[in-house]
Design an enzyme around this catalytic site. Structure first.
Site, PDB file in Angstrom:
ATOM      1  N   GLY A  47     -82.169  23.224  37.440  1.00  0.00           N
ATOM      2  CA  GLY A  47     -82.703  22.422  38.527  1.00  0.00           C
ATOM      3  C   GLY A  47     -83.279  21.111  38.023  1.00  0.00           C
ATOM      4  O   GLY A  47     -83.654  20.244  38.804  1.00  0.00           O
ATOM      5  N   GLN A  48     -83.334  20.968  36.706  1.00  0.00           N
ATOM      6  CA  GLN A  48     -83.912  19.747  36.126  1.00  0.00           C
ATOM      7  C   GLN A  48     -82.913  18.598  36.145  1.00  0.00           C
ATOM      8  O   GLN A  48     -83.288  17.447  35.952  1.00  0.00           O
ATOM      9  CB  GLN A  48     -84.409  20.021  34.705  1.00  0.00           C
ATOM     10  CG  GLN A  48     -83.353  19.976  33.599  1.00  0.00           C
ATOM     11  CD  GLN A  48     -82.499  21.224  33.496  1.00  0.00           C
ATOM     12  OE1 GLN A  48     -82.118  21.827  34.471  1.00  0.00           O
ATOM     13  NE2 GLN A  48     -82.181  21.626  32.281  1.00  0.00           N
ATOM     14  N   ALA A  87     -86.810  25.477  25.353  1.00  0.00           N
ATOM     15  CA  ALA A  87     -87.393  24.719  24.241  1.00  0.00           C
ATOM     16  C   ALA A  87     -87.200  23.204  24.391  1.00  0.00           C
ATOM     17  O   ALA A  87     -87.134  22.489  23.396  1.00  0.00           O
ATOM     18  CB  ALA A  87     -86.850  25.206  22.889  1.00  0.00           C
ATOM     19  N   LYS A 288     -85.822  11.871  23.404  1.00  0.00           N
ATOM     20  CA  LYS A 288     -86.672  12.929  22.851  1.00  0.00           C
ATOM     21  C   LYS A 288     -86.622  14.158  23.758  1.00  0.00           C
ATOM     22  O   LYS A 288     -86.332  15.259  23.319  1.00  0.00           O
ATOM     23  CB  LYS A 288     -88.118  12.447  22.723  1.00  0.00           C
ATOM     24  CG  LYS A 288     -88.350  11.439  21.600  1.00  0.00           C
ATOM     25  CD  LYS A 288     -89.826  11.090  21.501  1.00  0.00           C
ATOM     26  CE  LYS A 288     -90.107  10.258  20.248  1.00  0.00           C
ATOM     27  NZ  LYS A 288     -91.549   9.933  20.145  1.00  0.00           N
ATOM     28  N   GLY A 289     -86.941  13.965  25.044  1.00  0.00           N
ATOM     29  CA  GLY A 289     -86.969  15.084  25.987  1.00  0.00           C
ATOM     30  C   GLY A 289     -88.329  15.157  26.655  1.00  0.00           C
ATOM     31  O   GLY A 289     -89.334  14.715  26.110  1.00  0.00           O
ATOM     32  N   GLU A 292     -90.740  20.785  29.008  1.00  0.00           N
ATOM     33  CA  GLU A 292     -91.865  21.705  29.133  1.00  0.00           C
ATOM     34  C   GLU A 292     -93.221  21.008  29.116  1.00  0.00           C
ATOM     35  O   GLU A 292     -94.180  21.472  29.715  1.00  0.00           O
ATOM     36  CB  GLU A 292     -91.829  22.704  27.971  1.00  0.00           C
ATOM     37  CG  GLU A 292     -90.616  23.587  27.974  1.00  0.00           C
ATOM     38  CD  GLU A 292     -90.498  24.301  26.642  1.00  0.00           C
ATOM     39  OE1 GLU A 292     -90.971  25.433  26.546  1.00  0.00           O
ATOM     40  OE2 GLU A 292     -89.931  23.737  25.700  1.00  0.00           O
TER      41      GLU A 292
END
Lengths: 338, 447
Positions: A47-48, A87, A288-289, A292
């Site tokens: 869903g991201q 992760a 990078k991301g 979370e």
């Protein structure tokens, strides 16, 4: 009774990936005869927006419009191996694999173009709209769609690419803890503002304002989506949620959303964020991301704001109205930690 | 810097957005197949018990009952999800043989023609259980004489012979001796549910000697490979199809529903649907671990942290699932984004008679950040400096060595804090506003 306001801050780092078991992902790409590209993966979209982000990375690398990319994912009969979506690894790991596969497919297209235009590959540039031209001679050009069609029907050649990204397994030294568990680090700093009702112990979160540094953003709207959702989840962790309200006893555990407290839309504060982009050394296009980490800094920022507002330090989550009231009582009796 | 790219950096419309918000996206539970059976499980009503007997006779008489699956049906009944990356030992029972270790642990699976018949038959299974003492508190679980949850004689996951994941860096006692202040804190966090809108589930369909499994797992190959081990099937006899997940947050990394549903399809030759109801999602699926984090910091008068000792406990419940891995991640991040020259960490994965815990968003780091960042404010208060200053003074920078010996790179904590201060209109003192994450000079490194 009073409504007391306070502000708290928190700063965090967040690691991308977790490679103590090795952490690979693969991607396969092939061109259709109409010049669109199918990207075949095995990563789940939670869903991201994984499909969207992978299509953007593929389109960027291949030099074609976003609409020319089809993502097919998570069928093990066709999709090459992928460790999974967790992760905060997908945009970095799968994105690197997609980029590598797209580079290989792009080389095949450029090779055809160089043969047809009788120039070396080094002299060719992509226009980002599905065209290839000779540097400095824009009239000498080819459409990738035409090359893809001729590759199949005229030359009998494939336009395809394989990509893999793997960070090798890092064993942990059991004595010292020496290890290399991640690929890069993203950062966040959150300022939260709360209002504590000293009669009920209720905490209203008024605002969650943050700065993030997540490397290159692939899709800023999706990054903001993560930040908003994460702020909501962090606020929920700080003040509301538990499956074991009497922990360590297992009594009174909720069985549905009616019994499991979470903030609704009405409890949502102002959520605002600025995003810095400092490219990572190893992500696709410097990614990078952001996955979370967006739930992390709001939690301590809210808990610190509560202390700033009313002098009650609560070191257990969730910070319930009961904990606030007990803390206020202790303060009134001169036993507070403050 | 976005302008250098054509597509990367653009807020393009997501490919699946319209289908999601108009309710047209198909999720696993929306699928149905001819002849599909429904699987529901009989769960332990006790936290810890010996299984003396299971009487299926009344359940078998329920109209629509097709068959039961017991531990005897499972080819490889004891497994560890992380066995795929070499984590040992195998510990979790797909269906336990003689002992249940948490309330809600599956004992027998029922296959029936309808969901209602499956529930009815589940309700008619007679269990003969002998209750055992249970342990719920982590400190109690670590104390001598506690009921033992595992099969190896203590209640901790073993890390290469140690009962905890260790970090040893510098000389923490020398750091405390040098410090102007010692600050100790104990932080506790609660189990938390992932709370996805879509509950965990799958449908296993037999097709020409193979099994196609439609699943909402976060990791199709991880689930396929674990299912192949549990069922003793060559991986090429399994096809997993997924990729669209209605909320994961780490809760769909465990491999719980796919092995049983596929086993049901193997034994009956019919499609089998196993989808959690909301109560199962809340009470039986893994949660975030409860954690207890004890921190002792040695701090100089200016707020600089010179030593940190951390004892972390994470309650993994009856089976460790992904938690041992989370604890290693916790240990690697015990200093957060700060440079601390002397660090000692013991981080334990503690077994109790509780619903197993596993991966959840922020895996090992989220709750560590809570403890560290509240501790930072306490340090600031003790030293009489403001919360921004204490964070800048301790911020790690590129080139700094972390306690797990990794050299810091891609660091931007300082720049990120400066941006946050600008966002909220907080004026920083000139010396903080001028800082960068650039590597320390030789002189600064002496600090």
């Amino acid at each position: 009774m009073a409504r007391l306001r306070g502000t708290g801050i928190a700063a965090v780092n967040y690691p991308t990936g977790m490679n103590l078991g090795g952490d690979p992902s693969q991607a396969l790409i092939h061109a259709t005869t109409s010049g669109s590209f199918n990207v075949v993966l095995a990563a789940a979209d939670l869903g991201q927006g994984l499909r969207t982000v992978m299509a953007q990375i593929a389109a960027e690398t291949l030099g074609v419009p976003y609409g020319q990319i089809v993502i097919q994912t998570a069928d093990t009969d066709t999709g090459p191996h992928d460790m999974g979506t967790f992760a905060s690894r997908a945009t970095h790991r799968v994105g690197n694999a997609v980029k590598a596969a797209a580079i290989e497919a792009r080389e095949a297209v450029l090779q055809l173009a160089s043969e047809e235009l009788e120039v070396s590959i080094a002299d060719l540039v992509l226009d980002g709209r599905g065209g290839i031209q000779v540097a400095g001679s824009p009239q000498k050009r080819r459409d990738i769609a035409d090359l893809a069609s001729r590759a199949q029907f005229q030359y009998g050649r494939t336009i395809a690419g394989r990509g893999v990204y793997m960070k090798p397994k890092s064993d942990v030294d059991p004595e010292t803890g020496a290890m290399d568990p991640d690929s890069t680090q993203a950062y966040a700093c959150t300022v939260a503002e709360v209002e504590v009702d000293t009669e009920t112990g209720a905490v209203a979160v008024l605002s969650i304002r943050s700065a993030y540094e997540v490397g290159q953003q692939v899709n800023p709207a999706l990054v903001q989506g993560q930040i908003t959702g994460g702020a909501w989840m962090g606020m929920s962790h700080a003040l509301y949620e538990t499956t074991e309200p009497c922990y360590p006893s297992r009594d009174h555990s909720p069985k549905d959303f009616a019994g499991y407290l979470m903030p609704g839309m009405a409890e949502l504060p102002i959520i605002e964020a600025v995003v810095l982009e400092v490219p990572s050394s190893n992500g696709p296009y410097g990614v990078k991301g952001v996955g979370e980490m967006t739930a992390n800094s709001p939690i301590p920022a809210i808990v610190n704001a509560i202390y700033h507002a009313c002098g009650v330090r609560v070191d257990s989550l969730p910070v319930t109205p009961e904990a606030i009231l007990r803390g206020l009582d202790a303060l009134a009796q001169g036993k507070g930690a403050a | 810097m976005t302008a250098q790219y054509h597509v990367v950096g653009e807020s393009l419309e997501r490919t699946d957005g319209v289908a999601h918000v108009t309710g047209r996206t198909l999720y696993t539970a929306d699928l149905a197949f001819p002849g599909m059976l429904h699987l529901k499980v009989v769960r332990s009503p006790l936290h810890h018990a010996l299984i003396r007997g299971v009487d299926l006779s009344a359940a078998e008489r329920v109209p629509g009952f097709v068959r039961a699956l017991t531990h005897a049906d499972v080819p490889h009944n004891v497994y560890t999800i992380l066995g795929l990356i070499g984590v040992e030992p195998e510990e979790e029972f797909v269906l336990p043989v003689d002992r249940v270790r948490y309330k809600g642990e599956p004992i027998v699976a029922i296959l029936a023609e309808t969901e209602a018949a499956a529930y009815e038959a589940v309700g008619k299974v007679q269990l003969d259980l002998e209750e055992l003492p249970a342990v719920f508190d982590m400190d109690e679980a670590l104390a001598p004489g506690a009921p033992i949850v595992t099969h190896w004689g203590n209640n901790t996951f073993m890390y290469e012979g140690h009962p905890c994941r260790r970090v040893r860096y510098g000389d923490v006692e020398a750091g405390f001796a040098q410090a102007d202040h010692i600050l100790e804190g104990e932080y506790r966090t609660s189990p938390i549910e992932h709370a996805p809108l879509e509950t965990t589930g799958c449908i296993a369909v037999p097709e020409a000697g193979r099994f196609t499994v439609y699943t909402n797992t976060q990791a199709v190959y991880f689930s396929l490979d674990n299912t192949s081990i549990i069922l003793g099937l060559q991986p090429n006899r399994l096809r997993f199809i997924g990729g669209t997940v209605g909320g994961g947050f780490g809760g769909k990394v465990d491999v719980i529903v796919e092995p049983l549903a596929t086993l049901g399809a193997m034994r009956t030759g019919r499609p089998v649907r196993y989808v959690y109801n909301r109560q199962e999602e809340m009470q039986v699926s893994s949660t975030r671990s409860a954690e207890t984090i004890r921190i002792k910091d040695g701090v100089m008068a200016d707020g600089t942290i010179v030593a940190r000792k951390v004892t972390g406990l994470a309650d993994c419940g009856a089976y460790s699932r992904q938690t041992p891995y989370a604890i290693t991640k916790f240990a690697a991040n015990a200093t957060g984004p700060y440079r601390i020259p002397n660090v000692w960490v013991d981080a334990y994965c503690v077994y109790t008679n509780r619903t197993p815990t596993s991966a959840m968003r922020g895996f090992g780091v989220t709750m560590g950040h809570f403890a560290i960042e509240v501790q930072m404010d306490k340090i600031a208060e003790r030293c009489g400096i403001d919360p921004w200053t204490v964070r800048f003074r301790n911020a790690h920078r590129n080139g700094d060595v972390k306690p797990h010996r990794k050299v810091t790179s891609d660091a931007t904590l300082i720049e990120t804090m400066q941006a946050a201060a600008r966002l909220v209109g907080h004026g920083l003192p000139p010396e903080l506003a001028a800082m960068t994450s650039a590597p320390r000079t030789e002189w600064e490194g002496e600090r």
